[in-house]
Design a protein around this motif. Structure first.
Motif, PDB file in Angstrom:
ATOM      1  N   SER A  22       0.322 -50.232  -5.162  1.00 51.39           N
ATOM      2  CA  SER A  22       0.295 -51.170  -6.284  1.00 51.39           C
ATOM      3  C   SER A  22      -0.533 -50.603  -7.437  1.00 51.39           C
ATOM      4  O   SER A  22      -1.630 -51.103  -7.730  1.00 51.39           O
ATOM      5  CB  SER A  22      -0.301 -52.508  -5.827  1.00 51.39           C
ATOM      6  N   PRO A  23      -0.042 -49.576  -8.102  1.00 50.40           N
ATOM      7  CA  PRO A  23      -0.836 -48.927  -9.148  1.00 50.40           C
ATOM      8  C   PRO A  23      -1.164 -49.817 -10.331  1.00 50.40           C
ATOM      9  O   PRO A  23      -2.098 -49.516 -11.083  1.00 50.40           O
ATOM     10  CB  PRO A  23       0.046 -47.740  -9.563  1.00 50.40           C
ATOM     11  N   TRP A  24      -0.419 -50.904 -10.488  1.00 51.66           N
ATOM     12  CA  TRP A  24      -0.686 -51.815 -11.604  1.00 51.66           C
ATOM     13  C   TRP A  24      -2.027 -52.539 -11.438  1.00 51.66           C
ATOM     14  O   TRP A  24      -2.529 -53.137 -12.384  1.00 51.66           O
ATOM     15  CB  TRP A  24       0.442 -52.830 -11.731  1.00 51.66           C
ATOM     16  N   LEU A  25      -2.620 -52.485 -10.243  1.00 52.90           N
ATOM     17  CA  LEU A  25      -3.921 -53.128 -10.037  1.00 52.90           C
ATOM     18  C   LEU A  25      -5.026 -52.425 -10.805  1.00 52.90           C
ATOM     19  O   LEU A  25      -6.146 -52.942 -10.890  1.00 52.90           O
ATOM     20  CB  LEU A  25      -4.260 -53.180  -8.547  1.00 52.90           C
ATOM     21  N   THR A  26      -4.734 -51.263 -11.368  1.00 44.43           N
ATOM     22  CA  THR A  26      -5.723 -50.608 -12.217  1.00 44.43           C
ATOM     23  C   THR A  26      -6.042 -51.445 -13.454  1.00 44.43           C
ATOM     24  O   THR A  26      -7.000 -51.144 -14.169  1.00 44.43           O
ATOM     25  CB  THR A  26      -5.226 -49.227 -12.672  1.00 44.43           C
ATOM     26  N   ALA A  27      -5.262 -52.483 -13.692  1.00 44.04           N
ATOM     27  CA  ALA A  27      -5.579 -53.401 -14.791  1.00 44.04           C
ATOM     28  C   ALA A  27      -6.967 -54.000 -14.618  1.00 44.04           C
ATOM     29  O   ALA A  27      -7.620 -54.396 -15.590  1.00 44.04           O
ATOM     30  CB  ALA A  27      -4.539 -54.519 -14.868  1.00 44.04           C
ATOM     31  N   PHE A  28      -7.434 -54.069 -13.363  1.00 45.43           N
ATOM     32  CA  PHE A  28      -8.741 -54.660 -13.083  1.00 45.43           C
ATOM     33  C   PHE A  28      -9.871 -53.633 -13.111  1.00 45.43           C
ATOM     34  O   PHE A  28     -11.022 -53.965 -12.841  1.00 45.43           O
ATOM     35  CB  PHE A  28      -8.730 -55.341 -11.713  1.00 45.43           C
ATOM     36  N   ALA A  29      -9.548 -52.371 -13.397  1.00 42.41           N
ATOM     37  CA  ALA A  29     -10.540 -51.305 -13.279  1.00 42.41           C
ATOM     38  C   ALA A  29     -11.676 -51.434 -14.283  1.00 42.41           C
ATOM     39  O   ALA A  29     -12.780 -50.944 -14.052  1.00 42.41           O
ATOM     40  CB  ALA A  29      -9.865 -49.941 -13.430  1.00 42.41           C
ATOM     41  N   SER A  30     -11.426 -52.083 -15.412  1.00 39.24           N
ATOM     42  CA  SER A  30     -12.437 -52.145 -16.478  1.00 39.24           C
ATOM     43  C   SER A  30     -13.023 -53.530 -16.645  1.00 39.24           C
ATOM     44  O   SER A  30     -13.520 -53.878 -17.718  1.00 39.24           O
ATOM     45  CB  SER A  30     -11.815 -51.681 -17.809  1.00 39.24           C
ATOM     46  N   THR A  31     -12.972 -54.338 -15.572  1.00 38.54           N
ATOM     47  CA  THR A  31     -13.419 -55.735 -15.713  1.00 38.54           C
ATOM     48  C   THR A  31     -14.884 -55.853 -16.119  1.00 38.54           C
ATOM     49  O   THR A  31     -15.265 -56.775 -16.836  1.00 38.54           O
ATOM     50  CB  THR A  31     -13.193 -56.499 -14.410  1.00 38.54           C
ATOM     51  N   GLU A  32     -15.710 -54.918 -15.665  1.00 42.25           N
ATOM     52  CA  GLU A  32     -17.123 -54.982 -16.039  1.00 42.25           C
ATOM     53  C   GLU A  32     -17.302 -54.604 -17.505  1.00 42.25           C
ATOM     54  O   GLU A  32     -18.075 -55.228 -18.233  1.00 42.25           O
ATOM     55  CB  GLU A  32     -17.954 -54.061 -15.142  1.00 42.25           C
ATOM     56  N   GLU A  33     -16.578 -53.589 -17.937  1.00 41.60           N
ATOM     57  CA  GLU A  33     -16.689 -53.142 -19.331  1.00 41.60           C
ATOM     58  C   GLU A  33     -16.189 -54.194 -20.320  1.00 41.60           C
ATOM     59  O   GLU A  33     -16.642 -54.246 -21.463  1.00 41.60           O
ATOM     60  CB  GLU A  33     -15.904 -51.838 -19.528  1.00 41.60           C
ATOM     61  N   THR A  34     -15.244 -55.024 -19.884  1.00 37.90           N
ATOM     62  CA  THR A  34     -14.680 -56.034 -20.794  1.00 37.90           C
ATOM     63  C   THR A  34     -15.350 -57.395 -20.638  1.00 37.90           C
ATOM     64  O   THR A  34     -14.842 -58.393 -21.138  1.00 37.90           O
ATOM     65  CB  THR A  34     -13.171 -56.195 -20.536  1.00 37.90           C
ATOM     66  N   ASP A 163       0.364 -60.644  -5.619  1.00 35.03           N
ATOM     67  CA  ASP A 163       0.153 -61.530  -4.477  1.00 35.03           C
ATOM     68  C   ASP A 163      -0.474 -60.718  -3.344  1.00 35.03           C
ATOM     69  O   ASP A 163       0.112 -59.731  -2.892  1.00 35.03           O
ATOM     70  CB  ASP A 163       1.497 -62.118  -4.031  1.00 35.03           C
ATOM     71  N   PRO A 164      -1.660 -61.094  -2.859  1.00 37.27           N
ATOM     72  CA  PRO A 164      -2.337 -60.301  -1.820  1.00 37.27           C
ATOM     73  C   PRO A 164      -1.496 -60.063  -0.575  1.00 37.27           C
ATOM     74  O   PRO A 164      -1.572 -58.993   0.037  1.00 37.27           O
ATOM     75  CB  PRO A 164      -3.575 -61.142  -1.488  1.00 37.27           C
ATOM     76  N   ARG A 165      -0.674 -61.038  -0.189  1.00 40.50           N
ATOM     77  CA  ARG A 165       0.177 -60.860   0.993  1.00 40.50           C
ATOM     78  C   ARG A 165       1.137 -59.701   0.803  1.00 40.50           C
ATOM     79  O   ARG A 165       1.325 -58.858   1.693  1.00 40.50           O
ATOM     80  CB  ARG A 165       0.995 -62.134   1.256  1.00 40.50           C
ATOM     81  N   TYR A 166       1.767 -59.669  -0.355  1.00 41.05           N
ATOM     82  CA  TYR A 166       2.775 -58.654  -0.627  1.00 41.05           C
ATOM     83  C   TYR A 166       2.135 -57.266  -0.770  1.00 41.05           C
ATOM     84  O   TYR A 166       2.685 -56.266  -0.299  1.00 41.05           O
ATOM     85  CB  TYR A 166       3.565 -59.015  -1.884  1.00 41.05           C
ATOM     86  N   ILE A 167       0.997 -57.218  -1.427  1.00 41.02           N
ATOM     87  CA  ILE A 167       0.322 -55.936  -1.607  1.00 41.02           C
ATOM     88  C   ILE A 167      -0.081 -55.346  -0.259  1.00 41.02           C
ATOM     89  O   ILE A 167       0.134 -54.160   0.017  1.00 41.02           O
ATOM     90  CB  ILE A 167      -0.909 -56.111  -2.519  1.00 41.02           C
ATOM     91  N   LYS A 168      -0.647 -56.180   0.597  1.00 39.62           N
ATOM     92  CA  LYS A 168      -1.082 -55.707   1.912  1.00 39.62           C
ATOM     93  C   LYS A 168       0.109 -55.289   2.774  1.00 39.62           C
ATOM     94  O   LYS A 168       0.081 -54.227   3.407  1.00 39.62           O
ATOM     95  CB  LYS A 168      -1.880 -56.797   2.629  1.00 39.62           C
ATOM     96  N   ILE A 169       1.166 -56.101   2.802  1.00 37.76           N
ATOM     97  CA  ILE A 169       2.299 -55.754   3.665  1.00 37.76           C
ATOM     98  C   ILE A 169       3.017 -54.509   3.148  1.00 37.76           C
ATOM     99  O   ILE A 169       3.548 -53.716   3.933  1.00 37.76           O
ATOM    100  CB  ILE A 169       3.280 -56.936   3.824  1.00 37.76           C
ATOM    101  N   MET A 170       3.034 -54.305   1.831  1.00 38.89           N
ATOM    102  CA  MET A 170       3.667 -53.100   1.314  1.00 38.89           C
ATOM    103  C   MET A 170       2.883 -51.852   1.710  1.00 38.89           C
ATOM    104  O   MET A 170       3.467 -50.798   1.997  1.00 38.89           O
ATOM    105  CB  MET A 170       3.815 -53.169  -0.208  1.00 38.89           C
TER     106      MET A 170
END
Length: 424
Positions: A22-34, A163-170
């Motif tokens: 799920s590479p799109w989760l990198t959207a959360f990588a800068s949460t502290e900076e923002t 969705d955490p379920r889908y990310i984990k099962i994938m």
């Protein structure tokens, strides 16, 4: 589920596997900076779905909903109960003229998505567009290309990506936990006419836009769009051919779109993904059954099942038949094992995240969009996943209408390594 708990749960996974799945989760990588940043968003189409998303956005401290646009005043009035300080417009183009708005949420009828999205990109806005992306395959490609050309952030309403379920099962599927995936059976069944109350006859096609061909592709774009993306996410391939059928068999109320559809998507290696939706019976609900030779995943239920669960006793009705045969014939004329159906009714399965699901990813999807608007960075793969989800739903609908198998057009392919596709 909030982002911190979400990431904590997924922290059980390896960082490399998470990035691959799920590479799109990198959207959360800068949460502290923002943390101190704030983006200003406009909502175009605050109807029922729009207001559902608005509820999440209004609670996000990094987001301010500054404007609303809709041609239907009651929708604006209801939305103002959530964001009372927002400006309102009856023409979305006036909203786009506001230079202080960073991005927009588009939650209007399907046939309007294309023009609004194109205008929003041209106005320099980041775009979140509810699925499906557009009414035709050609329009969908044009929107995607406009996203690339402008460099603006582009999200689609595919909440299962978060969705955490889908990310984990994938992650489990891609690591081979359930073996080779040989088929996906997806379905979404309801029992309801899909019709909304209309205060005045002239508003029928405005409010019930999903029921008419001029504004909707029906079940394929409204429901299948979600689940077809799950299938290709699991398979890591793009189907090459689709066939389907559909009809209006129950809700004969003047609607023009099908009330039941069935499609088969074929992959180049012979594997298949099926899709079915019937809206006159809800018993089986919705699910994506991902079938591997070692196990089965049902992400909507949040469970997975291993094939080798152990011997299961024959169902009660089978045992009863065998007892009757004993009384009639004096002995059981059939081998008991031949009566045992090859199902695992007594297999309870395992929860993917150790518990029943409690969210569908919508809140995290909106949060990721806010983060991306704040940083101005497009998360990898999310636009492409949404693009192909729409294209597969549209070609499935077209196969139903034409009544013949259709090949996925080469001219609609984009550069996307996970599916091995290249733009012509």
């Amino acid at each position: 589920m909030d982002r911190r708990n979400f990431l904590r749960n997924l922290g059980l996974m390896g960082a490399g596997a998470l990035a691959a799945t799920s590479p799109w989760l990198t959207a959360f990588a800068s949460t502290e900076e923002t943390a101190r940043e704030r983006c200003r968003l406009g909502m175009i189409g605050p109807g029922s779905r729009g207001r559902f998303l608005l509820g999440f956005l209004a609670e996000n401290p990094k987001c301010e909903i500054t404007a609303l646009a809709d041609i239907y005043q009651p929708s604006l009035d209801e939305a103002l109960k959530i964001v009372p300080k927002a400006k309102t417009y009856t023409d979305y183009r006036q909203l786009l003229e506001d230079k202080n708005i960073d991005g927009v949420i588009i939650a209007t009828p399907l046939n309007t998505h294309f023009q609004i999205a194109m205008d929003a990109f041209d106005a320099g806005k980041h775009v979140y567009c509810e699925k499906a992306v557009a009414y035709t395959m050609e329009e969908t490609l044009a929107v995607y290309r406009k996203h690339l050309a402008t460099g603006r952030v582009f999200f689609t309403g595919q909440q299962r990506l978060f969705d955490p379920r889908y990310i984990k099962i994938m992650e489990m599927i891609h690591q081979g936990v359930i073996g080779t995936v040989n088929a996906v059976h997806a379905f979404w069944h309801r029992n309801g006419d899909w019709r909304r109350e209309v205060p005045s006859p002239e508003l029928e096609r405005l409010i019930n836009w999903r029921l008419y061909r001029e504004s909707s592709k029906g079940l394929m774009t409204e429901l299948a769009c979600h689940q077809l993306q799950v299938g290709t996410w699991a398979m890591r391939q793009l189907p090459t051919r689709v066939m389907g059928s559909g009809a209006i068999t129950h809700w004969k109320d003047g609607r023009e779109v099908f009330d039941n559809v069935h499609c088969i998507y074929e992959f180049a290696d012979g594997r298949q993904m099926t899709y079915a939706s019937v809206i006159s019976n809800k018993f089986y609900g919705l699910e994506e059954q991902i079938l591997g030779h070692l196990g089965t995943a049902e992400p909507e239920r949040g469970k997975f099942y291993f094939e080798n669960y152990g011997p299961a006793p024959a169902p009660a009705f089978v045992q009863m038949l065998m007892e009757w045969e004993d009384k009639i014939w004096g002995s059981n004329t059939f081998a008991g094992s031949s009566w045992d159906p090859e199902v695992a009714r007594n297999n309870p399965g395992e929860y993917i995240l150790g518990k029943a699901p409690d969210s569908d990813g919508s809140s995290l999807l909106t949060e990721a969009f806010v983060e991306s608007v704040c940083t101005g960075k497009q998360p990898p793969h999310i636009a492409e996943e949404g693009y192909y989800a729409t294209q597969l739903s549209l070609i499935g609908h077209e196969a139903i209408v034409q009544g013949k198998p259709l090949l996925f057009p080469d001219e609609m392919k984009i550069d996307y390594a996970p599916y091995g596709t290249k733009a012509p």
